[in-house]
Motif scaffolding. Sequence first.
Motif: not given
Length: 210
Positions: A201-210
């Motif tokens: 989930a953390a990885t997905a959130l980081r990618r979404a905010h890039r």
Amino acid sequence: MMTLVTAYTDTAARLAPLDRLQRQALRTFSQRLAVPMLGAGFGSLVVTDVTGSLLLLTTIDRTTGEPKRTPLGYAVVGGAVVVMSGSGTKAEWFRNAVADPRVEVVLPGTRLRGSASPVTDPNRRRSALRALLSSMPVPSLMLGGDTATDDTSLDELAARCPVLAITPTAVLPGPFDPRGWAPRLNTWLAVAAPVALGALAATALRRAHR
């Protein structure tokens, strides 16, 4: 009063090529998949409505004294675990159990020690065969047991495929019992799964905010 006696026969009918292929496939499945999975405690993963439930029977070889493991379809009838020999009385596991009735059984989730004996009472044997045939659709087709519904047909089948009853004498520790490997594995998964999901989930959130 007439007593019905069924004589076991060691004479096997000549197998058609397809029958030989089926039996070879079953032997391969048994030794390559069923034995290791049942022995490791994964019996529930090889249980289907097609093949039926499987157990792992350990007998003592009558010549070497070494333990021998054989996967078999089974049913529970009258407080005993019942199995039948599609190879007649010549089956090594059957001959071993007759020579030394002290056996061990691994059921899905349970390990038992028991005493084995051939089922000779006609009524009890018919009940066992009906339970076995209904629980194992594909193996019963291969044995011709799909047509054995009346008493006479069942007695004829019993002459070719003797029935063995295993009466439990002790419950042994299994993988799902306390101190087994399954509780430790489940505990590890209960801890690891949320951590893995959180990381994803953390990885997905980081990618979404890039």
